[in-house]
Enzyme design. Structure first.
Site, PDB file in Angstrom:
ATOM      1  N   LYS A   6       0.816  -1.216   0.000  1.00 29.96           N
ATOM      2  CA  LYS A   6       0.000   0.000   0.000  1.00 29.96           C
ATOM      3  C   LYS A   6       0.852   1.269   0.000  1.00 29.96           C
ATOM      4  O   LYS A   6       0.445   2.287  -0.552  1.00 29.96           O
ATOM      5  CB  LYS A   6      -0.974   0.004   1.176  1.00 29.96           C
ATOM      6  CG  LYS A   6      -0.357   0.011   2.557  1.00 29.96           C
ATOM      7  CD  LYS A   6      -1.436  -0.058   3.626  1.00 29.96           C
ATOM      8  CE  LYS A   6      -0.836  -0.027   5.035  1.00 29.96           C
ATOM      9  NZ  LYS A   6       0.028  -1.210   5.294  1.00 29.96           N
ATOM     10  N   ARG A  34      -5.628   2.768  11.828  1.00 23.89           N
ATOM     11  CA  ARG A  34      -5.345   1.369  12.138  1.00 23.89           C
ATOM     12  C   ARG A  34      -6.381   0.783  13.097  1.00 23.89           C
ATOM     13  O   ARG A  34      -6.509  -0.426  13.205  1.00 23.89           O
ATOM     14  CB  ARG A  34      -3.950   1.227  12.760  1.00 23.89           C
ATOM     15  CG  ARG A  34      -2.819   1.711  11.865  1.00 23.89           C
ATOM     16  CD  ARG A  34      -1.483   1.583  12.579  1.00 23.89           C
ATOM     17  NE  ARG A  34      -0.401   2.184  11.827  1.00 23.89           N
ATOM     18  CZ  ARG A  34       0.319   1.566  10.892  1.00 23.89           C
ATOM     19  NH1 ARG A  34       0.048   0.301  10.602  1.00 23.89           N
ATOM     20  NH2 ARG A  34       1.295   2.182  10.253  1.00 23.89           N
ATOM     21  N   ARG A  81      12.400  -9.213   2.888  1.00 29.45           N
ATOM     22  CA  ARG A  81      12.555  -7.760   2.945  1.00 29.45           C
ATOM     23  C   ARG A  81      13.709  -7.361   3.861  1.00 29.45           C
ATOM     24  O   ARG A  81      13.922  -7.966   4.903  1.00 29.45           O
ATOM     25  CB  ARG A  81      11.260  -7.122   3.451  1.00 29.45           C
ATOM     26  CG  ARG A  81      11.329  -5.606   3.567  1.00 29.45           C
ATOM     27  CD  ARG A  81       9.991  -5.006   3.942  1.00 29.45           C
ATOM     28  NE  ARG A  81       9.626  -5.245   5.331  1.00 29.45           N
ATOM     29  CZ  ARG A  81       8.550  -4.705   5.919  1.00 29.45           C
ATOM     30  NH1 ARG A  81       7.740  -3.938   5.205  1.00 29.45           N
ATOM     31  NH2 ARG A  81       8.276  -4.962   7.183  1.00 29.45           N
ATOM     32  N   ARG A 122      14.721  -7.008   9.952  1.00 28.33           N
ATOM     33  CA  ARG A 122      14.102  -6.805  11.246  1.00 28.33           C
ATOM     34  C   ARG A 122      13.595  -8.123  11.809  1.00 28.33           C
ATOM     35  O   ARG A 122      13.195  -9.020  11.068  1.00 28.33           O
ATOM     36  CB  ARG A 122      12.926  -5.818  11.117  1.00 28.33           C
ATOM     37  CG  ARG A 122      13.323  -4.498  10.511  1.00 28.33           C
ATOM     38  CD  ARG A 122      12.210  -3.468  10.508  1.00 28.33           C
ATOM     39  NE  ARG A 122      10.879  -4.012  10.303  1.00 28.33           N
ATOM     40  CZ  ARG A 122       9.814  -3.258  10.066  1.00 28.33           C
ATOM     41  NH1 ARG A 122       9.944  -1.949   9.990  1.00 28.33           N
ATOM     42  NH2 ARG A 122       8.630  -3.790   9.904  1.00 28.33           N
ATOM     43  N   ARG A 173       1.916 -10.751  13.383  1.00 27.75           N
ATOM     44  CA  ARG A 173       1.532  -9.406  12.962  1.00 27.75           C
ATOM     45  C   ARG A 173       0.258  -9.438  12.126  1.00 27.75           C
ATOM     46  O   ARG A 173      -0.585  -8.533  12.222  1.00 27.75           O
ATOM     47  CB  ARG A 173       2.667  -8.771  12.163  1.00 27.75           C
ATOM     48  CG  ARG A 173       3.887  -8.391  12.992  1.00 27.75           C
ATOM     49  CD  ARG A 173       5.086  -8.103  12.128  1.00 27.75           C
ATOM     50  NE  ARG A 173       4.879  -6.950  11.266  1.00 27.75           N
ATOM     51  CZ  ARG A 173       5.661  -6.669  10.230  1.00 27.75           C
ATOM     52  NH1 ARG A 173       6.660  -7.460   9.905  1.00 27.75           N
ATOM     53  NH2 ARG A 173       5.436  -5.587   9.509  1.00 27.75           N
TER      54      ARG A 173
END
Length: 215
Positions: A13, A88, A127, A158, A169
């Site tokens: 997004k 959110r 990533r 990360r 998540r």
């Protein structure tokens, strides 16, 4: 146009938001960006945000929405904005609605980017992120150098981009976002679901088609 972007981490997004903002000639406003700018500039709301962060607390929604109101009231957003990461939770959706009403503006659309969880795990586990500018990269290895924005950083993976962490998540995202979707539906928002699987160009074409934007 004022458009809210919704979607899980890794759905693309942010990238699509940048493309859409460029197409519409409006800014893409991300919560993290305006928050850091307010802290850096030492605005009254920025100082409130910094105090909360220094205590290890979450920045209150009221402070975030205050900063967002300043951004939306600025000349750069006179023609609209793409809002990334602003909403959110349901309280944040309510807060944005109140902020827009105060400014005499309205929300044109909510873009919900949808991707299968297994695909998201595949994307995010590949990533890396710059430890300086926080820009994400795909297909680049940890330890490589990033020179975006004139600064030099190192790409790192990360801990929350490990597969198990990603699935957790996703669950948090689903728990938070389902009520937001229901809230927007109950308030008559123009909710646009976008299949975010495919090339950048294919997804961009779907976004344009959904919003009635000519190419």
């Amino acid at each position: 146009m004022i458009i809210v972007l919704l979607g899980p981490p890794g759905a693309g997004k942010g990238t699509q938001g940048e493309r859409l903002a460029a197409r519409l000639d409006v800014p893409k406003i991300a919560t993290g960006d305006v928050l850091r700018a307010a802290v850096r500039e030492g605005t009254p709301l920025g100082l409130e945000a910094k105090a909360a962060m220094d205590r290890g607390d979450l920045v209150p929604d009221a402070v975030i929405m205050g900063i967002m109101k300043e951004a939306l009231a600025s000349p750069m957003a006179a023609r609209g904005a793409i809002l990334d990461g602003v909403v959110r939770t349901t309280p944040q959706a309510e807060g944005l609605a109140g902020t827009l009403a105060t400014l005499g503006r309205s929300l044109d659309a909510v873009l919900l980017f949808e991707v299968d969880e297994d695909e998201l795990v595949r994307r995010l586990s590949g990533r890396t992120t710059c430890d300086v500018c926080q820009r994400p990269f795909f297909g680049r290895a940890p330890g490589e150098t990033c020179t975006e924005g004139g600064q030099t950083g190192t790409l790192v993976r990360r801990k929350d981009d490990e597969p198990d962490a990603i699935r957790k998540r996703m669950q948090v995202y689903q728990d938070q976002t389902s009520p937001v979707i229901d809230w927007y539906a109950s308030h008559g928002a123009n909710m646009v679901r976008v299949d975010a699987l495919g090339t950048l160009e294919h997804v961009e074409a779907r976004v344009h088609a959904a919003l009635g934007i000519s190419r």
